[in-house]
Design an enzyme around this catalytic site. Structure first.
Site, PDB file in Angstrom:
ATOM      1  N   GLU A   1     -76.600 -66.537  18.967  1.00 19.51           N
ATOM      2  CA  GLU A   1     -75.944 -65.360  19.560  1.00 19.51           C
ATOM      3  C   GLU A   1     -75.101 -64.576  18.565  1.00 19.51           C
ATOM      4  OE1 GLU A   1     -76.014 -68.355  20.925  1.00 19.51           O
ATOM      5  OE2 GLU A   1     -76.757 -68.172  22.992  1.00 19.51           O
TER       6      GLU A   1
ATOM      7  N   PHE B   1     -69.768 -75.703  34.918  1.00 19.34           N
ATOM      8  CA  PHE B   1     -70.669 -75.873  33.779  1.00 19.34           C
ATOM      9  C   PHE B   1     -70.827 -74.538  33.042  1.00 19.34           C
ATOM     10  CE2 PHE B   1     -75.109 -75.893  32.111  1.00 19.34           C
ATOM     11  CZ  PHE B   1     -74.881 -76.797  31.073  1.00 19.34           C
ATOM     12  N   GLN B   2     -70.640 -74.566  31.749  1.00 20.46           N
ATOM     13  CA  GLN B   2     -70.751 -73.385  30.887  1.00 20.46           C
ATOM     14  C   GLN B   2     -69.819 -72.248  31.289  1.00 20.46           C
ATOM     15  OE1 GLN B   2     -75.014 -72.567  30.344  1.00 20.46           O
ATOM     16  NE2 GLN B   2     -74.964 -74.045  28.664  1.00 20.46           N
TER      17      GLN B   2
ATOM     18  N   LYS C   1     -72.984 -64.693  37.583  1.00 18.58           N
ATOM     19  CA  LYS C   1     -74.392 -64.818  37.945  1.00 18.58           C
ATOM     20  C   LYS C   1     -74.677 -64.377  39.375  1.00 18.58           C
ATOM     21  CE  LYS C   1     -78.313 -67.939  37.894  1.00 18.58           C
ATOM     22  NZ  LYS C   1     -78.837 -69.249  37.499  1.00 18.58           N
TER      23      LYS C   1
ATOM     24  N   MET D   1     -66.820 -66.258  -5.023  1.00 19.66           N
ATOM     25  CA  MET D   1     -65.535 -65.576  -4.901  1.00 19.66           C
ATOM     26  C   MET D   1     -64.394 -66.592  -4.827  1.00 19.66           C
ATOM     27  SD  MET D   1     -64.207 -62.724  -5.126  1.00 19.66           S
ATOM     28  CE  MET D   1     -64.961 -61.191  -4.615  1.00 19.66           C
TER      29      MET D   1
HETATM   30  C1  TPP Z   1     -67.287 -67.293   7.720  1.00 21.77           C
HETATM   31  C2  TPP Z   1     -66.527 -67.307   6.448  1.00 21.77           C
HETATM   32  N1  TPP Z   1     -66.047 -68.474   5.951  1.00 21.77           N
HETATM   33  C3  TPP Z   1     -65.362 -68.474   4.771  1.00 21.77           C
HETATM   34  C4  TPP Z   1     -65.120 -67.317   4.096  1.00 21.77           C
HETATM   35  C5  TPP Z   1     -64.348 -67.351   2.780  1.00 21.77           C
HETATM   36  N2  TPP Z   1     -65.190 -66.919   1.657  1.00 21.77           N
HETATM   37  C6  TPP Z   1     -65.156 -65.662   1.189  1.00 21.77           C
HETATM   38  S1  TPP Z   1     -66.238 -65.404  -0.062  1.00 21.77           S
HETATM   39  C7  TPP Z   1     -66.772 -66.997   0.006  1.00 21.77           C
HETATM   40  C8  TPP Z   1     -67.831 -67.489  -0.934  1.00 21.77           C
HETATM   41  C9  TPP Z   1     -69.164 -66.909  -0.643  1.00 21.77           C
HETATM   42  O1  TPP Z   1     -70.147 -67.582  -1.422  1.00 21.77           O
HETATM   43  P1  TPP Z   1     -71.579 -66.953  -1.626  1.00 21.77           P
HETATM   44  O2  TPP Z   1     -72.134 -66.519  -0.339  1.00 21.77           O
HETATM   45  O3  TPP Z   1     -72.404 -67.913  -2.409  1.00 21.77           O
HETATM   46  O4  TPP Z   1     -71.278 -65.645  -2.449  1.00 21.77           O
HETATM   47  P2  TPP Z   1     -70.767 -65.457  -3.969  1.00 21.77           P
HETATM   48  O5  TPP Z   1     -69.297 -65.229  -3.913  1.00 21.77           O
HETATM   49  O6  TPP Z   1     -71.122 -66.680  -4.722  1.00 21.77           O
HETATM   50  O7  TPP Z   1     -71.486 -64.253  -4.439  1.00 21.77           O
HETATM   51  C10 TPP Z   1     -66.088 -67.716   0.970  1.00 21.77           C
HETATM   52  C11 TPP Z   1     -66.278 -69.138   1.262  1.00 21.77           C
HETATM   53  C12 TPP Z   1     -65.618 -66.127   4.671  1.00 21.77           C
HETATM   54  N3  TPP Z   1     -65.395 -64.932   4.118  1.00 21.77           N
HETATM   55  N4  TPP Z   1     -66.329 -66.147   5.825  1.00 21.77           N
END
Ligand code: TPP
Ligand code: MG
Lengths: 587, 163
Positions: free
Chosen positions: A63, A125-126, A175, A489
């Site tokens: 979803e 439920f749900q 529902k 990052m």
């Molecule tokens: C749902 C979610 N969880 C954690 C984060 C924190 N976060 C921001 S950038 C990142 C790393 C992303 O890694 P990747 O997709 O491999 O991209 P890269 O930076 O290596 O290009 C994380 C964990 C986020 N933005 N969103």
């Protein structure tokens, strides 16, 4: 007024179930796609959906992806995106998607099933309190408690979602009432005494703004997602051209002003260009359009306000004005309409000459730092290079979605967007996992368009199940995975601020993405050699009818520059070693 | 500074929680919040007492206006206004307290509305600061229970908050 008095609607009046009413409402709204996933509480609606052929239902695999896809559909087209989910876990799965759309002001109508009215509050439920859970991340939400309220509520939901500052609206439908019978009357208009967005800007304020702009010595135009959502790009270009002022866009605003135009100084903010951030900091008159002086955009607000400048701010949402930065000339209104008024007033102005030659000299000097320069390598693929080549191979015309991380910033920095609604990313919430469902939404919006999803190996795995949806609907998306085997990052921040302690930011046990893609019937490619980048991209985009998953093994140590560190001023950027040496050489 | 904000909103399920949720989500203070239906049964009137700098109050007003169910918002502090709160205090009424409490009640123009063997219940209306003053004036150890409604506010004279 008694609606049955309308002869026009009278002729359409027909008794039907609540479920059929829901479907008819969506068709009255001329909805083309509904992204959804069935379940107990929405079975009546799914049965009604089966018997109609107005809109097409897209079955996702989660979803969250349904809401993201609807969100991207809206970003690409400007129409309201629609998602349909069941109660309980279906509804909670949708929440991340809703919050993502809310932070970026995207108009959505999300219909969620709910347990039958008599079961509400019984821990049935749900059952979850969807209205309660989503209250802080929707523009508005409704729990419909009577079958006769379904049509007026959905009408209102669409109206609220798309007018004023847009946003997601949740309609939670128990529902039992989808089985109840009522006459279907779709209201022609909505009257709400509590909600009437301001459209026209105050003419006195607009005149004042134009005067200020004409008197500026160091002007700057700064535009955000609001300009894109408000369809004000054409008007902005006219204004900026008439004045010959520099323009910067936020991450959300890219494409609002053509990136290849000479007046464009690049994106600003935490990873903005040197010239954009310097010009933003040092300008004397700033015109902000549909932007909100976000913390990632202006850096430390005290440092930003330390420099004196006159700020004109156009926004449809009064609460965005003077929220983080004091504004001198607030103009509340629809950006398109206000900008059109400005262009007109400017045209009538007798003395239109502005004196900005010195300012342009200064900006060009800043440009000389070439802050986006990186060191090319012929042994390891540089992520920036992939994005540059992608831009060339797609003639700058693709819809580009991204996930969240370093790859997102490189996409924003190196793909030059000349048109609005082509750059689709989660700016506000920064939701990893949006990339692939966003690409789906774009491909549904424009069947024949080139759609590229620039992602990371961390992010893509957050909604990787959608490879299956892409197979089912034959979506010819191109995934551009910048695979650095790191949560890049996070790793960059750990390198800069935590003495290289790479705590849980390395990605081990990655799947073989080529085989994974192939297992869904897609094409998979792995590219490891810089010399192969361009050829591989050409080959992939030549496969117009196929989904291609491109796994680029990129430099693991690459960082995003320039960077404004947390708490620092906008002009206090850390530059890449290459650009940094140029700046030193200059001084 | 302390501000009294009045608002009219659609009398719909969940409207109150939207306002309360806004204050908690954005970290605004609430000293008190009262709400009841008006003479028009489709509208509720709410009075919120809050504190904040001018910038924060400006944001609060804007954010309240942004809520879809909110019809009108007025910062009563922008003009002359009246504020009233009702307090019920149950106090000891034994020994010296018997006369003492009656006397204090008279001075503050309260009324004793319930008399029991060992206690009085006093009803007092006035500004919040008057009610505070009463609590300060009587012997703390004599207080058995207090309940306050929170302030209701209204503009003076022609200042009217209406649809
Ligand atoms: C749902 C979610 N969880 C954690 C984060 C924190 N976060 C921001 S950038 C990142 C790393 C992303 O890694 P990747 O997709 O491999 O991209 P890269 O930076 O290596 O290009 C994380 C964990 C986020 N933005 N969103
Ligand atoms: Mg990565």
């Amino acid at each position: 007024m008694d609606s049955s008095a309308h002869s026009a609607t009278d002729s359409h009046t027909k008794s039907m179930t609540g479920a059929d009413i829901v479907i008819n409402c969506l068709n009255e709204e001329k909805v083309k796609f509904v992204f959804g996933y069935p379940g107990g509480a929405v079975l009546h609606i799914y049965d009604a959906l089966y018997k109609q052929n107005g809109f097409k239902h897209i079955l996702v695999r989660h979803e969250q992806a349904a809401v993201h896809a609807a969100d991207a559909y809206s970003r690409a087209t400007g129409d309201v995106g629609v998602a349909l989910v069941t109660s309980g876990p279906g509804a909670t799965n949708a929440v991340t998607g809703i919050a993502t759309a809310y932070m970026d002001s995207i108009p959505l109508v999300v219909i969620s099933g709910q347990v039958p009215v008599p079961a509400i509050g019984m821990d049935a439920f749900q059952e979850v309190d969807m209205v309660g859970i989503t209250r802080p991340c929707v523009k508005h939400n409704f729990l419909v408690k009577h079958v006769k309220d379904i049509a007026p509520t959905i009408k209102k939901a669409f109206f609220i979602a798309k007018t004023g500052r847009p946003g997601p609206v949740v309609v939670d439908i128990p529902k039992d009432i989808t089985a109840h019978i009522a006459d279907f009357i779709y209201p022609k208009t909505v009257e709400m005494r509590s909600y009437s967005p301001i459209l026209k800007g105050h003419s006195g304020q607009i005149k004042k703004a134009v005067k200020l702009l004409l008197g500026a010595k160091r002007p700057m135009i700064y535009t955000g997602g609001g300009l894109v959502l408000g369809n004000g790009s054409a008007e902005l270009v006219r204004l900026a051209k008439a004045l010959n002022f520099p323009v910067t866009n936020t991450l959300m605003g890219l494409g609002g002003y053509p990136a290849t135009d000479k007046q464009f100084v690049g994106m600003l903010g935490m990873h903005g260009s040197y010239e954009a951030n310097m010009a933003m900091q040092h300008c004397d008159v700033l015109l902000a359009v549909g932007a909100r002086f976000d913390d990632r955009v202006i850096g430390n607000p005290k440092h930003f306000s330390g420099q004196k400048r006159t700020i004109i701010h156009i926004d449809v949402d009064p609460s965005s004005i003077s929220k983080r930065v004091k504004v001198d000339v607030p103009i509340v209104g629809d950006v398109q309409s206000v900008l059109a008024d400005m262009v007109e007033i400017l045209a009538q102005e007798e003395n239109k000459t502005t004196d900005t030659a010195d300012w342009w000299d200064q900006i060009n000097e800043w440009r000389g730092v070439q802050s986006l320069d990186y060191t090319y390598s012929d042994t390891v693929i540089k992520p920036q290079y992939v994005v540059q080549k992608l831009w060339e191979v797609t003639n700058g015309e693709a819809y580009v979605t991204s996930d969240v991380g370093q790859h997102q910033m490189w996409a924003a920095q190196y793909y030059k967007f000349d048109k609005p609604r082509r750059w689709i990313n989660s700016g506000g919430l920064g939701t990893m996992g949006v990339g692939l469902p966003y690409a789906m939404g774009c491909q549904f919006a424009d069947k024949h368009a080139q759609v590229a999803c620039i992602t990371g190996e961390g992010s893509i795995q957050m909604n990787i199940q959608e490879l299956s949806t892409c197979a089912q609907y034959g979506l010819p998306i191109k995934v551009i995975l910048l695979n650095n085997r790191y949560l890049g990052m996070v790793r960059q921040w750990q390198e800069f601020f935590y003495e290289n302690r790479y705590s849980e930011s390395y990605m081990d046990s990655l799947p073989d993405f080529v085989k994974l893609a192939e297992s869904y019937g897609h094409i998979g490619m792995q590219i490891t050699n810089p010399a192969d980048v361009e050829g591989a991209l050409k080959e992939a985009f030549a496969r117009k009818d196929k989904f291609v998953f491109m796994d680029f093994l990129t430099d693991q140590a690459e960082n995003v520059f320039p960077m404004v560190e947390n708490g620092k001023g906008l002009s206090e950027m850390v530059l890449s070693p290459l650009s940094g040496s140029r700046l030193k050489g200059e001084q | 500074m302390r501000h009294i904000i009045s608002l009219l909103m659609e009398n719909e399920a969940g409207a109150l929680s939207r306002v309360a949720g806004l204050f908690s989500a954005r970290g605004y203070n609430i000293e008190s919040l009262t709400v009841a239906v008006t003479e028009d049964p489709t509208l509720s009137r709410m009075t919120i007492v809050t504190t904040g700098s001018d910038d924060v109050i400006e944001q609060i007003i804007k954010q309240l206006n942004k809520l879809i169910d909110v019809v009108k918002v007025l910062d009563l502090n922008d003009g002359k206004h009246i504020e009233r709160e009702l307090m019920l205090v149950k106090v000891k009424a034994t020994g010296v307290y018997k006369d003492e409490m009656k006397r204090m009640c008279d001075i503050f123009r309260g009324r004793i509305i319930d008399v029991a063997d060992n206690s009085y219940t006093i009803e007092l209306t006035g500004s919040c600061s008057k009610l505070d003053a009463f609590i300060e004036a009587i012997d703390r150890s004599a207080i058995l229970e207090t309940v306050r409604t929170g302030a209701s506010g209204i503009g003076r004279g022609d200042r009217i908050l209406k649809v």
